[in-house]
Structures are given as C-alpha cells and as structure tokens.
Design a protein around this motif. Structure first.
Motif, short mmCIF file in Angstrom:
data_model
loop_
_atom_site.label_atom_id
_atom_site.label_comp_id
_atom_site.label_asym_id
_atom_site.label_seq_id
_atom_site.Cartn_x
_atom_site.Cartn_y
_atom_site.Cartn_z
N ALA A 190 -0.39 10.77 -0.52
CA ALA A 190 -0.58 9.82 -1.19
C ALA A 190 -0.92 10.12 -2.67
O ALA A 190 -1.23 9.51 -3.58
CB ALA A 190 -0.30 8.20 -0.69
N HIS A 191 -2.36 10.32 -2.07
CA HIS A 191 -3.69 10.33 -3.68
C HIS A 191 -4.10 12.18 -3.95
O HIS A 191 -4.44 11.63 -3.92
CB HIS A 191 -4.97 10.18 -2.50
CG HIS A 191 -4.62 7.99 -2.32
ND1 HIS A 191 -3.76 8.13 -0.99
CD2 HIS A 191 -4.54 7.32 -2.46
CE1 HIS A 191 -4.27 6.54 -1.05
NE2 HIS A 191 -4.41 6.76 -2.16
N SER B 191 -1.34 -3.88 -1.75
CA SER B 191 -2.30 -3.15 -2.37
C SER B 191 -3.18 -4.27 -2.56
O SER B 191 -2.85 -5.22 -3.09
CB SER B 191 -1.46 -2.03 -2.56
OG SER B 191 -2.84 -1.59 -4.04
N HIS C 149 -8.52 6.84 -5.89
CA HIS C 149 -8.07 5.67 -5.80
C HIS C 149 -9.34 5.15 -5.43
O HIS C 149 -9.81 5.20 -4.93
CB HIS C 149 -7.24 5.52 -4.42
CG HIS C 149 -7.72 3.74 -4.22
ND1 HIS C 149 -5.92 3.22 -5.07
CD2 HIS C 149 -7.76 3.70 -2.84
CE1 HIS C 149 -6.81 2.25 -4.42
NE2 HIS C 149 -7.15 2.32 -3.21
N ARG D 283 1.19 -1.18 -0.14
CA ARG D 283 -0.17 0.37 0.06
C ARG D 283 0.58 1.32 0.30
O ARG D 283 1.40 1.55 0.53
CB ARG D 283 -1.07 0.06 1.46
CG ARG D 283 -1.68 -1.05 1.22
CD ARG D 283 -3.11 -0.79 2.67
NE ARG D 283 -3.99 -2.05 2.77
CZ ARG D 283 -5.01 -2.10 3.45
NH1 ARG D 283 -4.73 -1.82 4.17
NH2 ARG D 283 -5.69 -3.11 3.22
N ASN D 284 0.51 1.87 -0.92
CA ASN D 284 1.35 3.43 -1.31
C ASN D 284 2.86 3.02 -1.22
O ASN D 284 3.05 4.72 -0.43
CB ASN D 284 0.98 4.57 0.54
CG ASN D 284 -0.53 5.02 0.95
OD1 ASN D 284 -1.24 4.85 -0.32
ND2 ASN D 284 -0.90 5.22 1.85
#
Length: 270
Positions: free
Chosen positions: A250-251, A191, A256, A182-183
């Motif tokens: 991160a987004h 993820s 997402h 993840r990330n």
C-alpha cells in the motif's frame, strides 16, 4: 487408604452407579418435549455485534429479549473529533509562522464517524520557496513536523546528494486530510488522514527541474536511493509513524508520515 479407595470404586461400578462427570454436561432434550435444545453459547462476537457475555462490541449490556432488528434500529455510535488545546494550538501556529510557512486557518471539519479536524489549516508553502502541491489540509502539529523535517534534514540531504546549489522547490503530496479507513480499506480502523494527522509524500521537485519519485529503493545504489533512505530514516525524529515503499504494497509509491499520539512516546518506523 489407596487400596480402600480402589475397592470402593470397583463396588460402585459393579452396582451400576453413575460416576460424577467433570466439565460441562450436555443438555439433553426431555422426552415428549417440544422445546428446542438450547444452542451452545459462542466464545466470540456474534453476527449482531454481541458476545457470549451479553454485551455488544461497544461494551453496552444487552437487555433481555435482545433481537437483531433491535440492533439495526439503534443509531450509530457517535465518535467525537478530538479538540485542540487552545494554548498548544496557538504555540504551534507561532512556530509555523516563524519557520515561514504559508497557510490559512480554516473552518472546523466534521464529516462524521470521527472524520474531521477541530482547527484545520490549509498549507500552500511548507517553507519559504517550498510549495506543497496540491495544497494540503491538516492539523498544525502535522504541518509543523513536516516543516521541521524539510528544513533540518530533507533540504540538507538534497544538497549533500545533488550538490550545494540544490534546493527543494516542491513537495508533491498524495494525500493529506481525507475521510477514510486505513489503506483505503472497507473495514478496520480509521486512518490518521481522517484526523488531519497524516501526510503522504509522492515526490520531491528540485529547483533545477529534477523530480525525485518515491519508489522501492532498498537496493538502489544511486544517489536518488541514498537520498530517499536518508530522509526516511530521519523522518522518525519528527513523526511518530513513518512508512516507506518497503513497508507494504500500500505504500510502494509514497512516504506516509503521521503524528498519532502513542503511549510513552513510542514510534513506529519501517
């Protein structure tokens, strides 16, 4: 009775007797002994992956005399790729074809440690006239949720925001299937991209050539901001996870979406 107890206590103290102690008693090293004092047992996991209960993090019992080098010699745990239900998969493909998506079925992907897709598809057009660029590899369930979201909410929202003749021509994706944590972390959980359950959307290309980039827009009073907030909110009707630029650092440049299966149909959208 209480007075008698006090008298007894005083007598014991006067005689030098040792009273019983509550709680753990420290281990004392015997005189003239070469044996080391045993170290206290830790409450949590140790560096070699074991815990004070004599079990590894995986829950396996540790044999007597377990050593670090024995752990290092063990093969890594095998994580199986989730198998698609044949009936559900066939139904998903039929629904995706009915919507007019262009895709091809691909060979099973197994990149190890749980990364992979049992029955992947490669999508080039998520709807007729709506290209996915670059083409994305994912599970059918992910593609179907994406197609329905575009058809039923994103496309109408674009018309409402930018005019009745507006059409989404391109969905620019930043990530579909990729084997990672993840990330893009070095530790942590795998993820949903590594299972084919996720898609990241970086921007929308409209038929008139305009591009709507995904960016922080919580305070954006333009129609671009209204469009992004509207499509993000409606995405939670189709996906079980929705993260936008307001979620975390991160987004900040993409949306997402994923279709992870949670208990009781719970959805995480922010």
């Amino acid at each position: 009775m209480r007075q008698a107890g006090i008298i007894l206590l005083c007598s014991l103290l006067a005689s030098g007797a040792t009273l019983p102690r509550h709680g753990p008693v420290p281990v004392e090293k015997p005189e003239n002994s070469s044996e080391p004092i045993p170290a206290p047992k830790p409450d949590g996991p140790t560096d070699n992956g074991s815990s004070a209960t004599g079990k590894m993090e995986s829950g396996r019992d540790l044999p007597p005399g377990w050593k670090d080098d024995a752990l290092d010699a063990m093969p890594p745990a095998i994580v199986e790729i989730e198998k698609e239900d044949p009936t559900a998969y066939a139904s998903c493909l039929d629904a995706l074809r009915t919507l007019g998506a262009s895709f091809t079925e691909a060979a099973r992907i197994d990149d190890g440690q749980g990364c992979g897709i049992d029955k992947p598809i490669e999508v080039t057009e998520i709807l007729p006239g709506v290209s996915l660029k670059p083409q994305g590899t994912m599970r059918c369930e992910t593609a179907l949720a994406l197609a329905r979201w575009i058809r039923e909410t994103a496309a109408p929202a674009a018309k409402a925001a930018f005019g009745p003749d507006t059409a989404i021509a391109t969905l620019n994706q930043a990530s579909s299937y990729v084997c990672r944590l993840r990330n893009n972390g070095t530790t942590g959980k795998i993820s949903e991209h590594a299972r084919g359950n996720a898609i990241d959307i970086a921007s929308f290309g409209l038929k008139d050539g305009k591009t709507i980039d995904i960016q922080p827009r919580d305070e954006d009073g333009t129609l671009n901001g209204a469009f992004q907030r509207a499509i993000t909110a409606t995405a939670c009707l189709y996906f079980t996870t929705v993260l936008d630029p307001g979620s975390d650092a991160a987004h900040e440049t993409h949306l997402h979406f994923d279709v992870i299966d949670r208990k009781n149909g719970y959805r995480y959208c922010r």
